[in-house]
Each structure stands twice: as structure tokens, then as C-alpha cells.
Motif scaffolding. Sequence first.
Motif, mmCIF file in Angstrom:
data_model
loop_
_atom_site.group_PDB
_atom_site.id
_atom_site.type_symbol
_atom_site.label_atom_id
_atom_site.label_comp_id
_atom_site.label_asym_id
_atom_site.label_seq_id
_atom_site.Cartn_x
_atom_site.Cartn_y
_atom_site.Cartn_z
ATOM 1 N N MET A 38 -0.332 35.920 -15.906
ATOM 2 C CA MET A 38 0.586 37.041 -16.104
ATOM 3 C C MET A 38 1.534 37.151 -14.914
ATOM 4 N N ASN B 112 8.210 36.987 -21.469
ATOM 5 C CA ASN B 112 6.846 36.909 -20.927
ATOM 6 C C ASN B 112 5.811 36.440 -21.928
ATOM 7 N N SER B 113 5.896 36.977 -23.167
ATOM 8 C CA SER B 113 4.805 36.689 -24.100
ATOM 9 C C SER B 113 4.818 35.219 -24.511
ATOM 10 N N MET C 258 3.453 33.271 -21.742
ATOM 11 C CA MET C 258 2.000 33.430 -21.678
ATOM 12 C C MET C 258 1.320 32.527 -22.703
ATOM 13 N N ALA C 259 1.888 32.471 -23.905
ATOM 14 C CA ALA C 259 1.329 31.595 -24.944
ATOM 15 C C ALA C 259 1.328 30.148 -24.452
ATOM 16 N N THR D 186 4.136 34.498 -15.274
ATOM 17 C CA THR D 186 5.184 34.784 -16.268
ATOM 18 C C THR D 186 6.160 35.826 -15.755
ATOM 19 N N VAL E 53 -1.360 29.647 -21.783
ATOM 20 C CA VAL E 53 -2.704 29.583 -22.373
ATOM 21 C C VAL E 53 -2.918 28.205 -23.003
#
Lengths: 134, 78
Positions: free
Chosen positions: B10, B20-21, B24-25, B13, B28
Motif C-alpha cells: 500500500m 492505487n487499486s 495494488m492488484a 502504491t 499482489v
Amino acid sequence: MQMSAREAMHLIELRSSPQGHPTYRRVAHQMHALIREVAGHTAIAEAMRYVDFSDVDLERPRGRAPGRREAARRPRVRVTAETARSEPGSLRALALLFLRLGSTAFGGPAAHISMMHDEVVTRSAGWTRRSSST
Amino acid sequence: MDEAEFLDLMGATNLIPGPNSTEMAIHVGLSRARWKGMLVAGLSFILPAVAIVLVLAWAYVRYGTTPPATPSSTASRP
């Protein structure tokens, strides 16, 4: 005590639901009957379309049925969680997870990240803890 | 993945520019299955939204000027 038709509608519809406790379900039913018969506001009584008139004493077990149905559906989720955990590095599990998030996550980056946190931290941790205890 | 690792990602990002999301994906994916995971996670996360926007764009072009549909297009103006 005084309340507007809208308040009465909300209260009676909410508190007559089959999930409610019999004591206040009876009160809600009586309130509805009083509005219709004693006060004579038949139109207002008719407008309360979601009042649940089912029998107070028998309804409780049936009111809980959705919860049980949900429990019956849970194994399907558990299987996907299990397969995802057993091979968290598999591209298929990864694609399924993010396709699901990509099509269901609405509400901007903050909401997305919170949902991802649920998936990759909280859920997998909860699963590990549960499976190690059994 | 544990809490600390997630928070590290986090932080990363937030340091770099961009959404950001999605980042983040991609992170991961990278941590789970290296560079292939990175590609798969990023694409899987973006493609559904691309498809939804394509459908909406098509509907806007096709029905945007039809009188009954104009309220919905004005309501969702960017």
C-alpha cells in the motif's frame, strides 16, 4: 404518544417482520389493526404493503431459514477459497480473484483496496486459522 | 499474505503515480506468481471495467440522443 403516518408505516412494517421477537410483532399487528379499524384510516393501513401478518408464534423458525440456506451455500465459497489457498500462486486462481474484484468492486480505489485486503489478508488468514484448528 | 506485507504494498502504491487499486492488484499478482502473475492480475482487474465502459460508451453513442434516454446520460456526465 403521537406519530405521523410515515413513522407508523416504517415502524409497523419493520417490527412485524418474521425475524422479529413475538412480543413486538404482536404490538405491531395491534397497531396496524387499530389504525385500520378504530381510527378508520383504511387507506393508510392499505398502504403498508410490507406488514407481515403471518402467525407470531410459528414464524420464528421459518424466519431463520434464510440464514440456514446461506450456510448451505457456504461450502461452494469454501471450496474456491481452499483451492485459492492451496495454490495461491496459480495464475488461474489469481485471474479468478481479480476478475471477480474487477467486476464487483465499485466505489473507487479506497473501496477496491479494502476489498482486496479482505481477499488477500483477512480471508486467507481466517481460513488458515480455521483449517489449522480442525 | 500478512498485514505487514499488504501495508508495504500500500505504501508503494501511494509513492508512485497512478491508480492505487490497480497498482495494488498488480503488486499482489507479482508477490504471488512473479511477472506472469503481475500481468494476469493487472489485466484481470482492468478488463471487466473496460468491458463495462465499452458497453456504456456504445449505449451512449447509440441512444445518447434518443429523448427517453437523455436523462440517464445527463445523470452520468463525467
